[in-house]
Design an enzyme around this catalytic site. Structure first.
Site, PDB file in Angstrom:
ATOM      1  N   ASP A 147       0.826  -1.210   0.000  1.00 37.80           N
ATOM      2  CA  ASP A 147       0.000   0.000   0.000  1.00 37.80           C
ATOM      3  C   ASP A 147       0.867   1.270   0.000  1.00 37.80           C
ATOM      4  O   ASP A 147       2.104   1.196   0.006  1.00 37.80           O
ATOM      5  CB  ASP A 147      -0.927  -0.059   1.233  1.00 37.80           C
ATOM      6  CG  ASP A 147      -2.283   0.555   0.983  1.00 37.80           C
ATOM      7  OD1 ASP A 147      -2.399   1.413   0.111  1.00 37.80           O
ATOM      8  OD2 ASP A 147      -3.235   0.170   1.704  1.00 37.80           O
ATOM      9  N   ASP A 202     -10.127   3.564  -3.302  1.00 37.60           N
ATOM     10  CA  ASP A 202     -10.825   2.385  -2.762  1.00 37.60           C
ATOM     11  C   ASP A 202     -12.266   2.306  -3.258  1.00 37.60           C
ATOM     12  O   ASP A 202     -12.976   3.298  -3.312  1.00 37.60           O
ATOM     13  CB  ASP A 202     -10.853   2.444  -1.226  1.00 37.60           C
ATOM     14  CG  ASP A 202      -9.489   2.150  -0.639  1.00 37.60           C
ATOM     15  OD1 ASP A 202      -8.521   2.035  -1.406  1.00 37.60           O
ATOM     16  OD2 ASP A 202      -9.404   2.042   0.598  1.00 37.60           O
TER      17      ASP A 202
HETATM   18  C1  GLA Z   1      -5.964   1.293   1.669  1.00 39.14           C
HETATM   19  C2  GLA Z   1      -6.150   0.288   0.525  1.00 39.14           C
HETATM   20  C3  GLA Z   1      -7.292  -0.646   0.865  1.00 39.14           C
HETATM   21  C4  GLA Z   1      -6.997  -1.364   2.177  1.00 39.14           C
HETATM   22  C5  GLA Z   1      -6.720  -0.360   3.285  1.00 39.14           C
HETATM   23  C6  GLA Z   1      -6.199  -1.016   4.546  1.00 39.14           C
HETATM   24  O1  GLA Z   1      -7.051   2.141   1.786  1.00 39.14           O
HETATM   25  O2  GLA Z   1      -6.379   0.948  -0.688  1.00 39.14           O
HETATM   26  O3  GLA Z   1      -7.514  -1.578  -0.174  1.00 39.14           O
HETATM   27  O4  GLA Z   1      -5.883  -2.209   1.988  1.00 39.14           O
HETATM   28  O5  GLA Z   1      -5.749   0.605   2.891  1.00 39.14           O
HETATM   29  O6  GLA Z   1      -5.963  -0.096   5.557  1.00 39.14           O
END
Ligand code: GLA
Length: 405
Positions: A147, A202
């Site tokens: 990430d 997301d």
């Molecule tokens: C980010 C990622 C998500 C998830 C969260 C976890 O937002 O894009 O897919 O992995 O972190 O905290």
């Protein structure tokens, strides 16, 4: 002598710029992840139960392989800087869990972050990349989602190259799923670094709206498709555009779930399930296990589908397949049922941008197989007239395999 020197030099260059592990994602990866359903509320019993359900439901046989633990599995770093696991959530440790998952014929994924902290506030990999890769290899991990939170002043290409090199040198093949939300256009530079890269912010469990928080915004299904759509030229075998994990079974209607799943397959996206598969309805199961739709996603030609045209708000999508067939989907994102008259002769085109394949409806009569009804429903016509009229229900798809022979 010259040849030997050249050979030695070439070997040196190859070693100095290690490449990612090859052939881990010749077709888009398929599996399940903790995040969309459980966020940080995870533990080893959930993971084991999910692994059991993968096998018992038939999802494993349908092609789903990875069980991915997303954020919030972490303990502290030990005195030597190695990451540990949260012992309350995972009392038997990560290696034992990997052994369990492997005993089911499945693979285990884990999550980290290029910055100082993960998005959930856990220790990130910054400054510990090689140690983390060694630790994952010791635990027999098979997949890393990496990430992009807490990365102020970190160079994105450098950071992802670093973890890719670290995974390579740790000696265990681990798929690298890059998750920097498309912020730095990874499709321009990550083909040799990772196996997939997120192209969107997301996802959230809604068909067509944004969810806005201070500092970030989540995308509905339609928003993810619209972003990902423009990037098809960059996807291919071993390096996929990732419009985020599936929300099928998390609360959308059956037709919305069906459209979501079909469009992910049309776009050759990673299919990472995000619902609780230990407890799902027949409708949800039938969607996630539609092998004809999965075959679109997993087709070995490895071409992301294209959005050819629109009519009355319905999008016409095509995806060329390895055996000369085409996947063809009418995607209706609107809130109304829409009647569409199909004149195949208006759909003759060559995919100049990527595959160079032509539909050739003027030369070929294809059998039409409806991949949701699971039956042949007719043939294409060489006549220049509306040959087939269908109603595409609101927020749904009609999806065909056009069979050449
Ligand atoms: C980010 C990622 C998500 C998830 C969260 C976890 O937002 O894009 O897919 O992995 O972190 O905290």
């Amino acid at each position: 002598m010259k040849k030997i020197v050249l050979l030695l030099l070439t070997c040196f260059v190859i070693n100095a710029n290690a490449q990612k592990w090859e052939h881990l994602a010749d077709t888009p990866q398929m599996g399940w992840s903790t995040w969309n359903k459980f966020q940080g509320n995870i533990n080893e019993d959930i993971i084991k139960g999910i692994a059991d359900a993968m096998v018992e439901t038939g999802l494993k046989d349908a092609g789903y392989t990875y069980i991915n633990i997303d954020d919030c599995w972490h303990g502290k770093r030990d005195a030597n800087g190695f990451i540990t696991v949260d012992e309350t959530k995972f009392p038997h440790g990560m290696k034992a869990l990997a052994d369990y998952v492997h005993s089911k014929g499945l693979k285990l994924g884990i999550y980290s972050d290029a910055g100082t902290e993960t998005c959930g506030g856990m220790p990130g990999s910054f400054g510990h990349e090689y140690q983390d890769a060694i630790q994952y290899a010791r635990w027999d991990i098979d997949y890393l989602k990496y990430d992009w939170c807490s990365t102020t002043n970190i160079n994105p290409q450098g950071a992802y190259q670093l973890i890719s090199d670290a995974l390579r040198s740790a000696g265990r093949p681990i798929l690298l799923s890059m998750c920097e939300w498309g912020s730095n256009r990874p499709w321009k530079w990550a083909t040799e670094i990772g196996h997939s890269w997120r192209t969107t912010p997301d996802i959230w469990c809604d068909f067509d709206s944004l969810r806005v928080f201070p500092g970030y915004t989540q995308f509905g299904v339609v928003q993810c498709i619209n972003y990902n759509d423009t990037l098809r030229a960059y996807a291919g075998k071993g390096h996929w555009n990732d419009p985020d994990m599936l929300e099928v079974g998390n609360g959308m209607s059956v037709n919305e779930d069906r459209a979501h799943f079909t469009m992910w397959a049309m776009m050759a996206s990673p299919l990472i399930i995000g619902n609780d598969i230990r407890n799902m309805s027949k409708e949800v199961k039938d969607i996630l296990m539609n092998k004809e739709v999965i075959a679109f996603d997993q087709d070995t030609l490895g071409v992301q589908g294209l959005h050819f045209c629109d009519e009355s708000g319905v999008a016409f999508w095509f995806k060329p397949l390895a055996n000369g067939d085409w996947a063809f989907t009418l995607f209706n994102p609107t809130k109304k049922d829409v009647k569409i008259g199909i004149n195949w002769q208006h759909l003759n085109f060559t995919d100049e941008e990527v595959s160079k394949k032509s539909t050739e409806f003027d030369k070929t009569v294809y059998k039409i197989r409806d991949v949701w009804q699971h039956k042949l429903v007719g043939k294409t016509s060489k006549k220049d007239k509306v040959d087939r009229t269908v109603v595409v229900p609101a927020r749904d798809v009609i999806s065909y395999r056009l069979i050449k022979n």
